[in-house]
Design a protein around this motif. Sequence first.
Motif, short mmCIF file in Angstrom:
data_model
loop_
_atom_site.label_atom_id
_atom_site.label_comp_id
_atom_site.label_asym_id
_atom_site.label_seq_id
_atom_site.Cartn_x
_atom_site.Cartn_y
_atom_site.Cartn_z
N LEU A 95 0.87 -1.17 0.00
CA LEU A 95 0.00 0.00 0.00
C LEU A 95 0.91 1.23 0.00
O LEU A 95 1.76 1.37 0.88
CB LEU A 95 -0.88 0.00 1.25
CG LEU A 95 -2.04 0.99 1.30
CD1 LEU A 95 -3.15 0.51 0.39
CD2 LEU A 95 -2.56 1.11 2.72
N VAL A 96 0.74 2.10 -0.99
CA VAL A 96 1.59 3.29 -1.10
C VAL A 96 0.76 4.54 -0.88
O VAL A 96 -0.20 4.81 -1.61
CB VAL A 96 2.29 3.37 -2.48
CG1 VAL A 96 3.14 4.63 -2.56
CG2 VAL A 96 3.15 2.13 -2.71
N LEU A 97 1.09 5.30 0.17
CA LEU A 97 0.47 6.59 0.43
C LEU A 97 1.42 7.68 -0.05
O LEU A 97 2.62 7.63 0.21
CB LEU A 97 0.20 6.78 1.93
CG LEU A 97 -0.77 5.81 2.60
CD1 LEU A 97 -0.96 6.19 4.06
CD2 LEU A 97 -2.11 5.79 1.90
N HIS A 98 0.85 8.66 -0.75
CA HIS A 98 1.68 9.76 -1.27
C HIS A 98 0.96 11.09 -1.02
O HIS A 98 -0.26 11.19 -1.23
CB HIS A 98 1.92 9.58 -2.77
CG HIS A 98 2.85 10.61 -3.37
ND1 HIS A 98 4.18 10.38 -3.59
CD2 HIS A 98 2.63 11.89 -3.75
CE1 HIS A 98 4.74 11.47 -4.10
NE2 HIS A 98 3.81 12.40 -4.20
N ARG A 99 1.73 12.07 -0.58
CA ARG A 99 1.15 13.40 -0.37
C ARG A 99 2.14 14.47 -0.81
O ARG A 99 3.32 14.42 -0.47
CB ARG A 99 0.77 13.61 1.09
CG ARG A 99 0.02 14.94 1.31
CD ARG A 99 -0.50 15.05 2.73
NE ARG A 99 -1.22 16.29 2.94
CZ ARG A 99 -1.72 16.70 4.10
NH1 ARG A 99 -1.57 15.93 5.18
NH2 ARG A 99 -2.37 17.84 4.21
N ARG A 110 -2.55 10.71 -2.79
CA ARG A 110 -2.74 9.53 -3.64
C ARG A 110 -2.62 8.25 -2.82
O ARG A 110 -1.85 8.18 -1.86
CB ARG A 110 -1.70 9.50 -4.78
CG ARG A 110 -1.93 10.53 -5.87
CD ARG A 110 -0.93 10.34 -7.02
NE ARG A 110 -1.23 11.19 -8.14
CZ ARG A 110 -0.79 12.44 -8.28
NH1 ARG A 110 -0.05 12.97 -7.33
NH2 ARG A 110 -1.10 13.14 -9.34
N LEU A 111 -3.38 7.24 -3.24
CA LEU A 111 -3.30 5.91 -2.65
C LEU A 111 -3.09 4.92 -3.79
O LEU A 111 -3.95 4.80 -4.68
CB LEU A 111 -4.59 5.60 -1.89
CG LEU A 111 -4.77 4.16 -1.36
CD1 LEU A 111 -3.64 3.79 -0.42
CD2 LEU A 111 -6.11 4.00 -0.68
N ASN A 112 -1.95 4.25 -3.77
CA ASN A 112 -1.56 3.34 -4.86
C ASN A 112 -1.72 4.02 -6.23
O ASN A 112 -2.21 3.43 -7.19
CB ASN A 112 -2.36 2.05 -4.80
CG ASN A 112 -1.81 1.08 -3.76
OD1 ASN A 112 -0.86 1.41 -3.04
ND2 ASN A 112 -2.37 -0.10 -3.66
#
Length: 573
Positions: A95-99, A110-112
């Motif tokens: 699971l990749v969280l991006h801000r 963003r999530l995935n």
Amino acid sequence: MLTEFSIKNFAIIDELSIHFQKGLTVLTGGETGAGKSIIIDALGLLIGGRGSVEFVRHGEKKAELEGLFIIDDTTHPIYQKTEELGIEIMEDHMLVLHRTISHTGKSICRLNGKLITLGILKEIGQSIMDIHSQHETQTLLDKEKHIELLDYFHETTHPSFKKDYQKLYSQWLQLKNKYEANNKNEQELAQRIDLFEFQLKEIQNADLQPLEDVLLTNERNELNHFHTIHQNLNDAYNALHGEQKGLDWLSHASNNLEEAGEHNKEIQSMHEQFVNHYFLIEELSYQIRHHLDQMDYEPARIEIIESRLNEIDQLKRKYGTSVEEIMTYSAKIEEELEEIKNRDQHLSNLAATLNALANDLLIEAKELHTIRNKAAKKLEKAVLSELNDLYLEKTKFRVDINYVKSEKGISLDGFKVSPHKNGINQVKFLISTNPGEPVKELGKIASGGEMSRIMLALKNIFSKHQGITSVIFDEVDTGVSGRVAQSMAEKIYNISFGSQVLCITHLPQVASIADTHLRIEKVIKKERTHTTIKELSFEERIDEIGKMITGAELTDTSRTHAKELIEMNHKKR
């Protein structure tokens, strides 16, 4: 667990990538402002914390944060949530969280790889990571949160104990709101009657028919193109019928195939298929002829249709985007109009239903009250056991459960209570850390060091059941030393059995018990401040912990003490 965390242009950090392990990881750094708490701030923003342009590194356009989590437990609530969002968790459970936070204050989440709102990021992030700091202990001081903590303690063994109550509460609240909405003043009701009667009359006078707007629009389109349709249908029919026309040639082809088929079975089969298609085309030609015979151009009909569609459009501007929506609205206001005109009887029926539902609600609420009293005793015992380990053995801890009383509430045993989503109780955690002193609310008794230990005791109780994959402690051990510090270290390590733990600490006891030790340093390059991070070897850990012991220069004695501390805690683990 969190396996990778990347930070770019955040505060004094230009670019940093951190690889985290399972178990307990400590982050230390001798210099204040080296960036330890900044990393925790960055993690807080990654899981939906409030952003600010102040976090963007000076001179840069944006700060970027990205975390890679591995969620091996496929029963974790995160899987259901991502499925609802239409976001796929990769086969290897990643699971990749991006801000991204821009220098203008805009935040992109963003999530995935899929864009999500900040609210969803917060919901997702806080279901897999829990951050605790010295200031975060203020949550414990909020008595409104205590009922949730007590219920959570009970829910670990009885996950659906509030289900029946909350279902009834939802029904009761909906009916209560409906009753109050109907019980309005006479002038407002009179105005609503006038409005609804006018609207209902206007719609009923139009005598709308289902799908009338669609059917009329299709008819208008056909009339506007009457000559084109008629000409093409006529040409199509003439192309099929008559000497040397389509059907005539197809008939010749059929005869040829029939004759050839007398000497070849495969051709005979082809002829049979050809005949079937010939009859089908012939039937279609008759249908074309019939349609032509039925067509009748009426110029006046177009004016009638235009006028009717205009009338319908006027209604659409007021009551809906289609005839179906207008008719639905008409039925709705007709029902409401009936309720208003028969208000007294309707209110009486609502009140009776509401009263019956309230009685059922109170039965469930009283059951919750009984359950909470039993759970409170167990929680008190569990907390006191934890506090005893943390050398607060003379502490008294009590879970105080009372009814939420209100003059406008529901009658219960001679007084009135006000139901809420969790029942009719108010829960408060009370404590006394000094013998002979009465128990009082947490904020009025506990010092900073005591509050840290109380928070750690509660966290140790709850962490095994929360489903949180990563727990972050930011200097929660401040204000303690000696045997208390050693006990806190062991408590923090115990939490790492069920969840990955990241801990910023100044205590050698905590640093020495860790599975992984990261050192954060602040360096100056080209007149700019940068933050670096390094995983320490065994010998480097000894030196770092030795400096933590003396608080200054490393000595042979502190180095020996540090080695003994590491080895002692290694044996305990």
